[in-house]
Design an enzyme around this catalytic site. Sequence first.
Site, PDB file in Angstrom:
ATOM      1  N   LYS A 116       0.819  -1.218   0.000  1.00 45.87           N
ATOM      2  CA  LYS A 116       0.000   0.000   0.000  1.00 45.87           C
ATOM      3  C   LYS A 116       0.849   1.263   0.000  1.00 45.87           C
ATOM      4  O   LYS A 116       0.432   2.318   0.484  1.00 45.87           O
ATOM      5  CB  LYS A 116      -0.972   0.017   1.191  1.00 45.87           C
ATOM      6  N   GLY A 117       2.028   1.143  -0.586  1.00 41.93           N
ATOM      7  CA  GLY A 117       2.896   2.319  -0.704  1.00 41.93           C
ATOM      8  C   GLY A 117       2.866   2.921  -2.101  1.00 41.93           C
ATOM      9  O   GLY A 117       3.389   4.010  -2.325  1.00 41.93           O
ATOM     10  N   GLY A 118       2.278   2.182  -3.057  1.00 44.63           N
ATOM     11  CA  GLY A 118       2.232   2.652  -4.437  1.00 44.63           C
ATOM     12  C   GLY A 118       3.024   1.770  -5.379  1.00 44.63           C
ATOM     13  O   GLY A 118       3.442   2.214  -6.447  1.00 44.63           O
ATOM     14  N   ARG A 138       5.355   5.705   1.830  1.00 45.64           N
ATOM     15  CA  ARG A 138       4.485   6.864   2.062  1.00 45.64           C
ATOM     16  C   ARG A 138       4.366   7.074   3.561  1.00 45.64           C
ATOM     17  O   ARG A 138       4.850   6.253   4.363  1.00 45.64           O
ATOM     18  CB  ARG A 138       3.114   6.634   1.433  1.00 45.64           C
ATOM     19  N   SER A 198      -4.633   2.962   4.541  1.00 44.95           N
ATOM     20  CA  SER A 198      -4.805   2.356   3.220  1.00 44.95           C
ATOM     21  C   SER A 198      -4.798   0.831   3.313  1.00 44.95           C
ATOM     22  O   SER A 198      -5.557   0.146   2.610  1.00 44.95           O
ATOM     23  CB  SER A 198      -3.683   2.826   2.281  1.00 44.95           C
ATOM     24  N   TYR A 226      -3.146  10.858 -11.515  1.00 38.56           N
ATOM     25  CA  TYR A 226      -2.611  10.792 -12.874  1.00 38.56           C
ATOM     26  C   TYR A 226      -2.834   9.411 -13.487  1.00 38.56           C
ATOM     27  O   TYR A 226      -2.706   8.388 -12.819  1.00 38.56           O
ATOM     28  CB  TYR A 226      -1.119  11.116 -12.878  1.00 38.56           C
ATOM     29  N   GLY A 233      -7.197   3.965  -5.336  1.00 36.89           N
ATOM     30  CA  GLY A 233      -7.830   5.262  -5.112  1.00 36.89           C
ATOM     31  C   GLY A 233      -9.179   5.173  -4.420  1.00 36.89           C
ATOM     32  O   GLY A 233      -9.962   6.123  -4.458  1.00 36.89           O
ATOM     33  N   ARG A 234      -9.458   4.036  -3.785  1.00 41.73           N
ATOM     34  CA  ARG A 234     -10.715   3.917  -3.057  1.00 41.73           C
ATOM     35  C   ARG A 234     -10.745   4.920  -1.904  1.00 41.73           C
ATOM     36  O   ARG A 234      -9.716   5.180  -1.271  1.00 41.73           O
ATOM     37  CB  ARG A 234     -10.861   2.504  -2.494  1.00 41.73           C
ATOM     38  N   HIS A 269     -10.833   6.483   1.638  1.00 42.48           N
ATOM     39  CA  HIS A 269     -10.465   5.997   2.959  1.00 42.48           C
ATOM     40  C   HIS A 269     -11.545   6.373   3.974  1.00 42.48           C
ATOM     41  O   HIS A 269     -12.242   7.376   3.796  1.00 42.48           O
ATOM     42  CB  HIS A 269      -9.129   6.603   3.400  1.00 42.48           C
TER      43      HIS A 269
END
Length: 314
Positions: free
Chosen positions: A71-73, A154, A162, A262, A278-279, A281
């Site tokens: 969940k850091g990207g 993050r 997240s 983006y 992008g749900r 939180h």
Amino acid sequence: MACLLVGALLLVAQTDRVHSSSSQQSEGTLLQSLRYRSGSESNETEHNSPQSQSSITSQMIPQSIIIGVRKGGTRALLEMLDIHPDIVVAATEVHFFDWDENYVKGLEWYRKLMPFSYPHQTTIEKTPGYFTSIKAPERIHDMNSSTKLLLILRDPTERVISDYTQVYYNRLENHKPVQPIEEMVIKNGVLNTKYKAIQRSLYDIHMSNWLRYFPLNQIHIVDGGTLIRNPLEELQKVETFLNIPARIMTSNFYFNQTKGFYCLRSDGKERCLHESKGRPHPVVNSTVLKELHTYFREHNERFFSMVKQTFNWH
């Protein structure tokens, strides 16, 4: 006359041996060629002219691995790097170095899960669970001590939320009961530091394990927050770290107002990350947020000292 007959028979026999030997050599050469073409010896496949080295692809052990964090990207980073023509990426999370049941299958099993690539391309695999795994650093080092590692992080409090959000939606989809995040984070009136989502955000503890096997200059940290706001800036740093030509440009991104982040544009096509990204939180109690920020503060400071850089985390 008898001598002439014997001589003729000997000559025929010798000629047969020569032809037989030549035939065996030809069959051997053909078999070797077929093995080469099928990849059973060289693990390479020819797609175009066999005379052109650039036309040969193979499945390579990754030269770079995205090791986390969950969940850091990591998915966003992988898909953005996939735009680069000199990068090929594994389609799925392999979990080779963190799951014993996969690791025992061996390195050849792992290699065969990699995409085909040309000699000049860099193969990248990503499995977010590697960063928090006790065994993964040593196992990756044993495979290739020069592997370049990518770590995207993050704000640890945001990562916890997240993490909870992903589990929350997964349980809803599977018709399982869910608990409010406050009940997961606080137990008996105190912070539940055994909660896995919190454990995963202790970056200093996990980083210390990686630094036992890899020097800091072999681990590039991507700022997950910046990647969302300004992806090109972070990706250019990755290109430099991987020592590949700068090929990712501003034109590869466009901001999607509906999703709020983006999306990607390459080869005349546009695409966004999966809808699960992008749900929204949950709104978290301010007291709980303060507890998390306070708990992570000391761990963050230790982490900043380890990696010799700081991040804008609360």
